[in-house]
Design a protein around this motif. Structure first.
Motif: not given
Length: 304
Positions: A107-115, A119-124
């Motif tokens: 969950l922390m990972g999605f918050a950080i890479v998404g920000a 969208t590409a970061g969230t996908g990866f």
């Protein structure tokens, strides 16, 4: 600088807010237990499916990313077990060191890479989650099963635990939906809305589960596990991604996800499966606090 603040301040602020709410406003453990179940069974699986569904799998270097991540996780598993044995820990404490060494707070990972990466970061991030979760769930389930005190492990029970694991199911569904062309209209925004809810609620729950009273519990074990998880694992992942020619953005996301502190649900699993719950709580807390410094370092080092 503003992008970094937007990525890291909300994530750690929500952890702090969760800790404050648990101690001042929402003190009833049943409230947090209910939210944890909602996140684990509904919201986080929705986030994984929503992030995987729109991906074009044919264009992704899945084999190379998987080789890098699984290679790092295999090494982390071996080092965790050997380190626990070298420190004289029994099986219960070993499972806590193992969870602290290879599990991750996605969950922390999605918050950080998404920000940071959009969208590409969230996908990866979803791809990294889809690769990490099966390995971690299988290894930790087997580790608890082979404790030697409850008789030989029952293969049927292990298979049942894995088959009904909501994160494994979400990964399988997400990849299947992506291969089929994505979620249909109407369903896609519903799943996406559920997924977005998981990040804020999940970080609040993680913060509520942290315990400052656990700092003094087996400090050398905490320190060694933290160094393995927060420094060695991302370094090995970065090296393997470079070796296998993984593209820069995918490498950055893989390293960030492998640099995350262990999942707060590690404590729940330790308590439910006969592990060393106090040590698990200590490792979880110290890793999240140490990650305030280590996560920005890794993002600075590998961001494309």
């Amino acid at each position: 600088m503003s992008a970094w603040l937007d990525a890291f301040v909300p994530a750690f602020a929500l952890l702090g807010l969760g800790a404050l709410l648990k101690r001042r406003l929402l003190r009833d453990d049943t409230i947090w237990a209910g939210m944890e179940r909602l996140i684990y069974w509904v919201l986080l699986p929705s986030l994984i499916v929503a992030a995987l569904a729109p991906l074009d799998l044919a264009t992704l270097p899945l084999g190379r990313i998987a080789a890098a991540i699984w290679g790092a996780l295999a090494l982390g598993t071996l080092v965790s077990v050997l380190m626990a044995r070298a420190m004289g820990h029994g099986h219960a404490a070993m499972t806590s060191v193992l969870q602290g060494g290879i599990r991750f707070n996605n969950l922390m990972g999605f918050a950080i890479v998404g920000a940071l990466f959009g969208t590409a970061g969230t996908g990866f991030g979803a791809v990294a989650t889809g690769i990490i979760v099966p390995f971690v769930q299988v290894v930790t389930t087997l580790a608890f099963a082979f404790d030697g005190t409850r008789g030989p492990p029952r293969p049927a029970a292990i298979i049942r635990q894995l088959a009904f694991n909501p994160l494994l199911l979400a990964v399988a569904i997400g990849f299947a939906v992506a291969a089929a062309g994505g979620l249909p209209p109407g369903i896609a925004p519903t799943v996406q809305a559920l997924g977005r809810a998981s990040v804020a609620l999940g970080l609040l729950c993680v913060g509520a589960a942290l315990s400052l009273q656990s700092f003094s519990d087996r400090v050398p074990t905490q320190a060694a596990t933290g160094v393995l998880k927060l420094m060695v694992m991302p370094a090995v992942t970065w090296g393997l991604c470079t070796l296998f020619g993984v593209p820069p953005l995918a490498t950055a996301v893989a390293v960030v996800f492998m640099a995350l502190p262990t999942a707060a649900t590690s404590y729940v699993m330790a308590r439910a499966m006969g592990g060393d719950a106090p040590l698990m709580a200590a490792i979880t807390t110290t890793e999240h606090i140490a990650a305030i410094a280590t996560l920005p370092f890794w993002v600075w080092l590998v961001a494309p």
